[in-house]
Write an enzyme that holds these catalytic residues in place. Structure first.
Site, short mmCIF file in Angstrom:
data_model
loop_
_atom_site.label_atom_id
_atom_site.label_comp_id
_atom_site.label_asym_id
_atom_site.label_seq_id
_atom_site.Cartn_x
_atom_site.Cartn_y
_atom_site.Cartn_z
N HIS A 83 -4.79 6.81 11.01
CA HIS A 83 -3.69 6.92 10.04
C HIS A 83 -4.16 6.73 8.61
O HIS A 83 -3.43 7.02 7.68
CB HIS A 83 -2.58 5.93 10.37
CG HIS A 83 -2.76 4.56 9.79
ND1 HIS A 83 -3.88 3.80 10.00
CD2 HIS A 83 -1.94 3.81 8.99
CE1 HIS A 83 -3.74 2.65 9.37
NE2 HIS A 83 -2.59 2.63 8.75
N ASN A 115 3.98 4.04 12.48
CA ASN A 115 4.40 2.76 13.05
C ASN A 115 5.65 3.01 13.89
O ASN A 115 6.76 2.92 13.38
CB ASN A 115 4.77 1.76 11.94
CG ASN A 115 3.59 0.98 11.41
OD1 ASN A 115 2.46 1.31 11.68
ND2 ASN A 115 3.87 -0.05 10.64
N ALA A 166 -7.57 4.75 6.00
CA ALA A 166 -8.92 4.20 5.96
C ALA A 166 -9.01 2.89 6.73
O ALA A 166 -10.01 2.59 7.36
CB ALA A 166 -9.35 4.00 4.52
N ASN A 180 0.81 -1.22 0.00
CA ASN A 180 0.00 0.00 0.00
C ASN A 180 0.85 1.28 0.00
O ASN A 180 0.34 2.35 0.27
CB ASN A 180 -0.96 0.00 1.19
CG ASN A 180 -0.23 -0.08 2.51
OD1 ASN A 180 0.98 0.01 2.55
ND2 ASN A 180 -0.97 -0.25 3.59
N THR A 225 -8.47 6.20 0.46
CA THR A 225 -8.54 5.01 -0.37
C THR A 225 -8.42 5.39 -1.84
O THR A 225 -8.61 6.54 -2.21
CB THR A 225 -9.87 4.28 -0.17
OG1 THR A 225 -10.93 5.21 -0.36
CG2 THR A 225 -9.94 3.70 1.21
N MET A 226 -8.11 4.40 -2.63
CA MET A 226 -7.87 4.61 -4.05
C MET A 226 -8.98 5.40 -4.74
O MET A 226 -10.14 5.02 -4.70
CB MET A 226 -7.76 3.23 -4.69
CG MET A 226 -7.53 3.23 -6.15
SD MET A 226 -7.09 1.58 -6.70
CE MET A 226 -8.66 0.77 -6.63
N SER A 242 -7.70 12.16 0.62
CA SER A 242 -6.85 12.14 1.81
C SER A 242 -7.15 13.39 2.62
O SER A 242 -7.81 14.32 2.11
CB SER A 242 -5.37 12.12 1.42
OG SER A 242 -5.06 10.94 0.72
ZN LIG Z 1 2.09 3.12 6.38
#
Ligand SMILES: [Zn+2]
Length: 647
Positions: free
Chosen positions: A570, A487, A572, A359, A546-547, A551
């Site tokens: 962070h 992360n 969807a 992703n 999402t695609m 955003s």
């Molecule tokens: Zn990431």
């Protein structure tokens, strides 16, 4: 399902968007490099758990790093020695490696785990409580050994998804070693030693041990408090950055307009949007196992691990001012390069400035709506239609190896220290133990690597824009708006209640180790850790959608600092597993949908079209709206994609 859990965790779970024009080898008949890469990395863990047996054989079989094919294109100006080729990464002849994942669980018996209770769905519901329109509580008793309750930030629709996952797991009596629903995963985290706060953001879903979307804070002053690689994720410091420009969609990148020898009349005509997507694809190496084009030495790797963005600035790959606009100023003070294994460093040697797969993406985006004008202005975003660039990637193979190395060592530390877990994927060590300190130092170093990686990709993106628009990056004012991690684990000061289960108990300031996995730091206005230009508006949190949708930029709030340790969502968050996406969605339908939206795309892996389709993810607007309604962050800017490159 287990396959997807680990896959998702590996490439993190932010969102993305895609498509329109699709440049890859459509004749690929078998597994592609992306899929093999994931399996190779999964196998890496398994092989490590099996004391290294079969590892070489697995890598040889997977062909992830050795059998890619490249189609050279004229990439134009770029870094030394010149930008990478257009990537056409198929591996049709590779042998599908025999799955060995089960063995990982079956061969590791040393750590004591408490079996999950075999409760029914109806029994589970008795421990779940809606305490506000945007907050759902998992009370003590939901799983064995819980020390505190755990809260999820959700709206009604997202709550239904969580409960459906729980019911499905109960009804199908899934093997708990293979699949644990997100609600039970966060409850298992609330059973870990030293936990003082356990939350999940609205984009929550099941991950490796810790659910994705989890915020888990541990008391640094508690000698038994732990640190866990599963609470950070395998892609250490996966994150998102946004670069603004002074270009506009209308004037500079209009849809469907041809430039060249004359609109629509000459053979040299090109669509500017397509040219830009191609230029980015030519400049930025994408795909799992893809090497970078920025040459670095072994001593550079040590320098990058120790000094983060400072290395990129000194070597000409970042602007001096970029540093101020990175979380932690692009450099974790807790980093120690000597705690990163030679194997991890070797993996990092060839991958600086690479996007990776899954992703991860680089997108050209357009400001679609300005919701908070003051916040937007402080970020240099002044008008609807303004062009920005969003980059989402992390620490690549180096970070994954750091996590793998730590998990092996922590198994032994847990046996020594008598740490009991509800789920062995929660493998951890006491923060103050040698293993805990070593992981903190190595994880921080990997985080530094990720900031340099995103800096170098920014360098390549600036060069791609210069080629297409024949202006310098400075002339186009390609300044960094912000760079966030989603992360990571960091030591932070927070006000927490003495008794987390007593809403009337006093607050006290504590040093906490805050794990954010698939969640973003969102500090409030006037916090000393955010850049001077944002002191009045709060820290920007960058949320990939999402695609083909959108955003957001959210701003941190004072309420969020109190409620979620200064954290928000962070992305969807997946609603369908990758397997389910491939089985249920039609690629052509997805492509048509994206083409109708005038989104240009270049991908190295056609499976991403369905895997990353909007239907595969939760509705990012609903996720963001929930965070806004809960008061943990506020909406500032909405963006939509017009050109995308993905691995
Ligand atoms: Zn990431």
């Amino acid at each position: 399902m287990a396959d997807d859990i680990r896959t998702d965790d590996t490439d993190c779970e932010a969102a993305e968007f895609l498509y329109c024009t699709y440049i890859t080898n459509k004749e690929a008949k078998e597994e592609d490099v992306e899929e093999h890469g994931r399996r190779a990395r999964d196998k890496s863990i398994i092989a490590d758990a099996d004391d290294g047996k079969n590892k070489k054989e697995i890598e040889k079989k997977s062909g992830a790093r050795t059998t890619k094919t490249e189609t050279e294109t004229n990439a134009g100006p770029g870094p030394r020695p010149g930008p990478s080729a257009n990537v056409n990464v198929y591996n049709a002849n590779a042998t599908k490696p025999k799955p060995r994942r089960r063995k990982y669980y079956k061969t590791k018996k040393r750590i004591q785990t408490t079996p999950l209770s075999t409760t029914t769905y109806e029994e589970d519901l008795q421990f779940l409580e809606k305490i506000s329109p945007t907050r759902y509580r998992v009370n003590i008793g939901f799983v064995p050994n819980m020390r505190i309750h755990a809260d999820v930030i959700v709206n009604d629709d997202l709550e239904k998804l969580l409960l459906a996952e729980l019911k499905e797991a109960n009804d199908s009596q899934m093997d708990s070693a293979s699949f644990i629903p997100a609600l039970k995963q966060m409850a298992n985290v609330a059973a870990l030693p030293g936990i003082v706060k356990c939350l999940a953001m609205p984009d929550v879903h099941s991950g490796y041990g810790f659910c994705i979307g989890n915020v888990a804070a541990f008391d640094m002053d508690d000698a038994e408090a732990i640190i866990s690689p599963g609470g950070v994720g395998f892609d250490i410091n996966c994150g998102v950055r946004l670069i603004r420009t002074n270009l506009t969609e209308k004037d500079d990148i209009p849809a469907g307009v041809l430039v060249g020898t004359g609109e629509g009349t000459g053979t040299g005509d090109v669509n500017i949007r397509e040219s830009l997507a191609q230029a980015l694809f030519d400049h930025i190496p994408v795909g799992v196992g893809q090497d970078g084009v920025i040459p670095i030495t072994e001593s550079d790797v040590d320098d990058i691990l120790s000094r983060g963005v400072d290395w990129a600035i000194e070597n000409g790959y970042a602007w001096e001012e970029d540093k101020e606009f990175c979380e932690e100023n692009g450099r974790m003070d807790t980093a120690d390069a000597s705690k990163v294994s030679a194997k991890a460093k070797k993996r990092g040697l060839s991958q600086i400035g690479t996007l990776g797969g899954g992703n991860h993406y680089a997108e050209v985006q357009v400001v679609d709506e300005i919701i908070d004008e003051a916040a937007a202005t402080s970020m240099g975003i002044t008008k609807v239609g303004q062009i920005c660039i969003m980059i989402h990637t992390g620490s690549r193979g180096l970070g994954h190896q750091v996590a793998t190395d730590a998990l092996r060592k922590m198994d032994k530390a847990m046996a020594r220290d008598g740490i009991k877990l509800n789920d062995r994927q929660l493998s951890c060590a006491r923060i103050q133990s040698v293993e805990g300190q070593n992981y903190l130092a190595a994880m921080s170093a990997a985080a530094n690597y990720a900031w340099v990686n995103r800096s170098c990709i920014t360098y390549l993106a600036r060069r791609a824009f210069e080629k297409v628009f024949d202006k310098t990056a400075e002339e186009m004012e390609m300044n960094l708006v912000y760079d966030v991690c989603h992360n990571v684990a960091k030591i932070e000061k927070h006000q927490v209640q003495v008794d987390p289960d007593d809403t009337d108990s006093l607050f006290q300031e504590k040093n906490l180790l805050v794990h954010r996995k698939g969640s973003t730091r969102a500090f409030p206005p006037n916090h000393p850790m955010i850049p001077t230009p944002y002191q009045n508006v709060g820290q920007p949190a960058l949320i990939g959608g999402t695609m083909g949708t959108c955003s957001y930029i959210l701003m941190g709030t004072k309420d969020g600092m109190h409620a979620t340790c200064g954290s928000t969502c962070h992305g969807a968050g997946r609603a369908l597993s990758r397997n389910a996406s491939r089985k249920t969605l039609n690629k052509d339908d997805v492509l048509k949908y994206l083409k109708d939206k005038d989104i240009s795309i270049r991908v190295a892996n056609p499976k991403l079209v369905t895997e990353e389709a909007p239907e595969s993810y939760k509705d990012v607007s609903a996720v963001v709206e929930t965070c806004h309604d809960a008061g943990i962050s506020t909406k500032a800017v909405k963006l939509r994609p017009i050109a995308v490159i993905k691995g």
